[in-house]
Scaffold this motif. Sequence first.
Motif, PDB file in Angstrom:
ATOM      1  N   GLY A  59       0.812  -1.206   0.000  1.00  0.00           N
ATOM      2  CA  GLY A  59       0.000   0.000   0.000  1.00  0.00           C
ATOM      3  C   GLY A  59       0.847   1.259   0.000  1.00  0.00           C
ATOM      4  N   ALA A  60       1.984   1.219   0.700  1.00  0.00           N
ATOM      5  CA  ALA A  60       2.895   2.369   0.710  1.00  0.00           C
ATOM      6  C   ALA A  60       3.454   2.621  -0.687  1.00  0.00           C
ATOM      7  N   GLY A  61       3.736   1.526  -1.418  1.00  0.00           N
ATOM      8  CA  GLY A  61       4.194   1.678  -2.795  1.00  0.00           C
ATOM      9  C   GLY A  61       3.152   2.370  -3.654  1.00  0.00           C
ATOM     10  N   VAL A  62       1.892   1.983  -3.467  1.00  0.00           N
ATOM     11  CA  VAL A  62       0.789   2.631  -4.184  1.00  0.00           C
ATOM     12  C   VAL A  62       0.713   4.109  -3.807  1.00  0.00           C
ATOM     13  N   LEU A  63       0.801   4.385  -2.514  1.00  0.00           N
ATOM     14  CA  LEU A  63       0.677   5.751  -2.007  1.00  0.00           C
ATOM     15  C   LEU A  63       1.758   6.664  -2.578  1.00  0.00           C
ATOM     16  N   VAL A  64       2.996   6.189  -2.560  1.00  0.00           N
ATOM     17  CA  VAL A  64       4.113   7.005  -3.057  1.00  0.00           C
ATOM     18  C   VAL A  64       3.930   7.308  -4.537  1.00  0.00           C
TER      19      VAL A  64
END
Length: 223
Positions: A59-64
């Motif tokens: 999810g952090a990858g998506v967010l960034v």
Amino acid sequence: MIDAGALSAVSFALIAGITTFFSPCAYPLLPGYVGYYVSQTDGEEPSLGGALSRGFIAGAGVLVTLGILFLVAFQVSHATLSNLVYFEPIAGAVLVIFGVLIITDRAPSLSVPLPKRRSSLLGFGIFGSGYALAAAGCVAPLFVGVVMRAVSAPTTTGAMVVGTYVGSVVALMVALTVVTGMGLVAAGQFARFGPQLKQFAGVVMILAGLGQLYLSAVLLGVL
């Protein structure tokens, strides 16, 4: 209390986020992601904590990635704000065309490589980032529509629009990782429901495009 205009914009962002996650040229990547998860955790007992940690990293990858895309889009939008309204009918028309391509099975497909090293938590972040980029690129007119609504709305409403769009994609990525980690889904299930989801995504994109054309013609007076 949220007014009707803000509610409409946020609702559009939510639908756009869900459609982005299941976009037809990114959706085929999900079976590979499920298989990657299984290969990374082969021999481990299903663990909610482990699934959540991997899900949050994805999810952090998506967010960034989506955060960077929005920052770039906002810079471009503010630089051409006086002409931004004219992009509304263009985005609407492209959405309708792309929706038809999806329904007729002529939409492009993409691939995102995954690291082969075992126990690589970073691999989940890389996949999340690559998936977000592929998905947003697949439905670029829809992404532009979200940007236009955020830029043209008051600051608070704009933040809600962006937060709803990004949050829905992140939440779906985390949820997928968790249910995969708990053994509730398998790669074959995505292949089985793929055609139906592609048709659904195509219909949603056509409806979103028609909505933007209506907004351009009736509310903005562009057409």
